[in-house]
Motif scaffolding. Structure first.
Motif, PDB file in Angstrom:
ATOM      1  N   ASP A 149     -34.296  82.347 -41.435  1.00  0.00           N
ATOM      2  CA  ASP A 149     -32.931  82.344 -40.885  1.00  0.00           C
ATOM      3  C   ASP A 149     -32.013  81.549 -41.811  1.00  0.00           C
ATOM      4  N   VAL A 150     -31.244  82.267 -42.633  1.00  0.00           N
ATOM      5  CA  VAL A 150     -30.421  81.607 -43.652  1.00  0.00           C
ATOM      6  C   VAL A 150     -28.951  82.040 -43.625  1.00  0.00           C
ATOM      7  N   THR A 151     -28.542  82.758 -42.603  1.00  0.00           N
ATOM      8  CA  THR A 151     -27.160  83.257 -42.595  1.00  0.00           C
ATOM      9  C   THR A 151     -26.124  82.135 -42.657  1.00  0.00           C
ATOM     10  N   PRO A 152     -26.215  81.072 -41.835  1.00  0.00           N
ATOM     11  CA  PRO A 152     -25.219  79.999 -41.969  1.00  0.00           C
ATOM     12  C   PRO A 152     -25.226  79.353 -43.362  1.00  0.00           C
ATOM     13  N   GLU A 153     -26.417  79.181 -43.935  1.00  0.00           N
ATOM     14  CA  GLU A 153     -26.488  78.592 -45.280  1.00  0.00           C
ATOM     15  C   GLU A 153     -25.831  79.492 -46.318  1.00  0.00           C
ATOM     16  N   ALA A 154     -25.861  80.793 -46.098  1.00  0.00           N
ATOM     17  CA  ALA A 154     -25.230  81.740 -47.022  1.00  0.00           C
ATOM     18  C   ALA A 154     -23.722  81.815 -46.824  1.00  0.00           C
ATOM     19  N   ILE A 155     -23.293  81.849 -45.582  1.00  0.00           N
ATOM     20  CA  ILE A 155     -21.888  82.120 -45.284  1.00  0.00           C
ATOM     21  C   ILE A 155     -21.008  80.874 -45.283  1.00  0.00           C
ATOM     22  N   GLU A 156     -21.479  79.781 -44.706  1.00  0.00           N
ATOM     23  CA  GLU A 156     -20.619  78.599 -44.569  1.00  0.00           C
ATOM     24  C   GLU A 156     -20.093  78.054 -45.895  1.00  0.00           C
ATOM     25  N   PRO A 157     -20.857  78.069 -46.994  1.00  0.00           N
ATOM     26  CA  PRO A 157     -20.284  77.587 -48.259  1.00  0.00           C
ATOM     27  C   PRO A 157     -19.111  78.437 -48.758  1.00  0.00           C
ATOM     28  N   LEU A 158     -18.978  79.651 -48.251  1.00  0.00           N
ATOM     29  CA  LEU A 158     -17.873  80.522 -48.655  1.00  0.00           C
ATOM     30  C   LEU A 158     -16.583  80.222 -47.886  1.00  0.00           C
ATOM     31  N   PHE A 159     -16.696  79.532 -46.760  1.00  0.00           N
ATOM     32  CA  PHE A 159     -15.518  79.247 -45.924  1.00  0.00           C
ATOM     33  C   PHE A 159     -14.523  78.354 -46.666  1.00  0.00           C
ATOM     34  N   GLU A 160     -13.254  78.715 -46.567  1.00  0.00           N
ATOM     35  CA  GLU A 160     -12.184  77.816 -46.974  1.00  0.00           C
ATOM     36  C   GLU A 160     -11.846  76.904 -45.800  1.00  0.00           C
ATOM     37  N   LYS A 161     -11.957  77.475 -44.598  1.00  0.00           N
ATOM     38  CA  LYS A 161     -11.731  76.717 -43.371  1.00  0.00           C
ATOM     39  C   LYS A 161     -12.796  77.124 -42.359  1.00  0.00           C
ATOM     40  N   ARG A 162     -13.390  76.131 -41.758  1.00  0.00           N
ATOM     41  CA  ARG A 162     -14.413  76.365 -40.739  1.00  0.00           C
ATOM     42  C   ARG A 162     -13.739  76.454 -39.374  1.00  0.00           C
ATOM     43  N   MET A 163     -14.273  77.287 -38.497  1.00  0.00           N
ATOM     44  CA  MET A 163     -13.725  77.508 -37.163  1.00  0.00           C
ATOM     45  C   MET A 163     -14.706  76.946 -36.121  1.00  0.00           C
ATOM     46  N   SER A 186     -31.160  77.760 -23.758  1.00  0.00           N
ATOM     47  CA  SER A 186     -31.659  78.525 -24.909  1.00  0.00           C
ATOM     48  C   SER A 186     -30.565  78.784 -25.935  1.00  0.00           C
ATOM     49  N   THR A 187     -29.308  78.637 -25.548  1.00  0.00           N
ATOM     50  CA  THR A 187     -28.206  78.841 -26.495  1.00  0.00           C
ATOM     51  C   THR A 187     -28.279  77.884 -27.677  1.00  0.00           C
ATOM     52  N   ILE A 188     -28.935  76.738 -27.524  1.00  0.00           N
ATOM     53  CA  ILE A 188     -28.996  75.792 -28.646  1.00  0.00           C
ATOM     54  C   ILE A 188     -29.858  76.306 -29.794  1.00  0.00           C
ATOM     55  N   GLN A 189     -30.552  77.407 -29.581  1.00  0.00           N
ATOM     56  CA  GLN A 189     -31.361  77.973 -30.653  1.00  0.00           C
ATOM     57  C   GLN A 189     -30.555  78.847 -31.602  1.00  0.00           C
ATOM     58  N   SER A 190     -29.251  78.924 -31.392  1.00  0.00           N
ATOM     59  CA  SER A 190     -28.375  79.707 -32.264  1.00  0.00           C
ATOM     60  C   SER A 190     -27.468  78.789 -33.060  1.00  0.00           C
ATOM     61  N   ARG A 191     -27.259  79.160 -34.313  1.00  0.00           N
ATOM     62  CA  ARG A 191     -26.292  78.459 -35.163  1.00  0.00           C
ATOM     63  C   ARG A 191     -25.124  79.390 -35.470  1.00  0.00           C
ATOM     64  N   ALA A 192     -24.608  80.048 -34.427  1.00  0.00           N
ATOM     65  CA  ALA A 192     -23.448  80.930 -34.596  1.00  0.00           C
ATOM     66  C   ALA A 192     -22.325  80.119 -35.232  1.00  0.00           C
ATOM     67  N   THR A 193     -21.584  80.772 -36.129  1.00  0.00           N
ATOM     68  CA  THR A 193     -20.544  80.057 -36.847  1.00  0.00           C
ATOM     69  C   THR A 193     -19.391  81.001 -37.175  1.00  0.00           C
ATOM     70  N   GLY A 194     -18.267  80.439 -37.515  1.00  0.00           N
ATOM     71  CA  GLY A 194     -17.110  81.228 -37.899  1.00  0.00           C
ATOM     72  C   GLY A 194     -16.232  80.461 -38.860  1.00  0.00           C
ATOM     73  N   GLY A 195     -15.440  81.203 -39.619  1.00  0.00           N
ATOM     74  CA  GLY A 195     -14.527  80.568 -40.558  1.00  0.00           C
ATOM     75  C   GLY A 195     -13.617  81.597 -41.198  1.00  0.00           C
ATOM     76  N   VAL A 196     -12.872  81.122 -42.179  1.00  0.00           N
ATOM     77  CA  VAL A 196     -11.921  81.963 -42.903  1.00  0.00           C
ATOM     78  C   VAL A 196     -12.145  81.760 -44.397  1.00  0.00           C
ATOM     79  N   ALA A 197     -12.114  82.844 -45.149  1.00  0.00           N
ATOM     80  CA  ALA A 197     -12.182  82.784 -46.614  1.00  0.00           C
ATOM     81  C   ALA A 197     -11.393  83.955 -47.174  1.00  0.00           C
ATOM     82  N   GLY A 198     -10.538  83.676 -48.140  1.00  0.00           N
ATOM     83  CA  GLY A 198      -9.776  84.750 -48.775  1.00  0.00           C
ATOM     84  C   GLY A 198      -8.987  85.583 -47.789  1.00  0.00           C
TER      85      GLY A 198
END
Length: 185
Positions: free
Chosen positions: A87-101, A119-131
């Motif tokens: 599970d590496v999606t946050p590690e891949a996407i978050e460095p691309l964020f200009e602003k984290r949401m 059980s929701t704590i087992q998710s690292r859902a994330t959002g942000g803005v880039a470009g």
């Protein structure tokens, strides 16, 4: 209280859907199907849809391509937000964020808690803005995709949603870059 202002026009957005999985194919990608069906039913356009393996560089390559594509306004990924070794999606996407949401994750977990409890704590859902592109990373279950779309994204990606929404600020997302990816709404 939030509401839909019917006097405002609906503005369809171009939304790309990325499924992060080592095992899924388009024909059995229930989470990607859930997102694609919901966004088109809401009146948006499916700009692109891809499946990528749980690999940081591969995920980043697709997301970077979509960020740089003027025909993509929003990127929604599904899968790879848990805690297992792949599970590496946050590690891949978050460095691309200009602003984290941060609020996206918080509201997502609030909605999810009402359905699946702690059980929701087992998710690292994330959002942000880039470009000048909104980016959201959701868990890989159809239920989580439904919760995120129905409880958050459906409203925030609708220009008619009041008192505010993501669409009305899109023309100003890249004003600090002075490059104007988006036209005035």
């Amino acid at each position: 209280m939030s509401r839909i202002d019917e006097s405002r026009p609906f503005i369809p957005l171009n939304i790309a859907v990325l499924t992060v999985s080592d095992t899924r194919k388009l024909e059995d990608d229930r989470s990607g199907n859930t997102l694609s069906e919901r966004l088109t039913k809401a009146g948006h356009l499916l700009a692109e849809r891809k499946i990528v393996t749980d690999d940081i560089e591969a995920i980043q390559a697709i997301v970077r391509d979509w960020i740089g594509n003027a025909g993509v306004d929003v990127i929604i990924s599904t899968g790879g937000t848990g805690f297992t070794g792949r599970d590496v999606t946050p590690e891949a996407i978050e460095p691309l964020f200009e602003k984290r949401m941060d609020g996206f994750s918080e509201v997502f977990h609030r909605i999810s808690y009402d359905k699946i409890g702690t059980s929701t704590i087992q998710s690292r859902a994330t959002g942000g803005v880039a470009g000048a592109t909104y980016i959201f990373a959701l868990p890989g279950s159809p239920g989580a995709c439904k919760d995120a779309w129905d409880g958050i994204l459906k409203f925030q990606l609708d220009y008619r949603h009041m008192p505010c929404n993501f669409v009305e600020i899109m023309p100003r997302l890249d004003e600090h870059l002075k490059r104007g990816k988006l036209q005035e709404v």
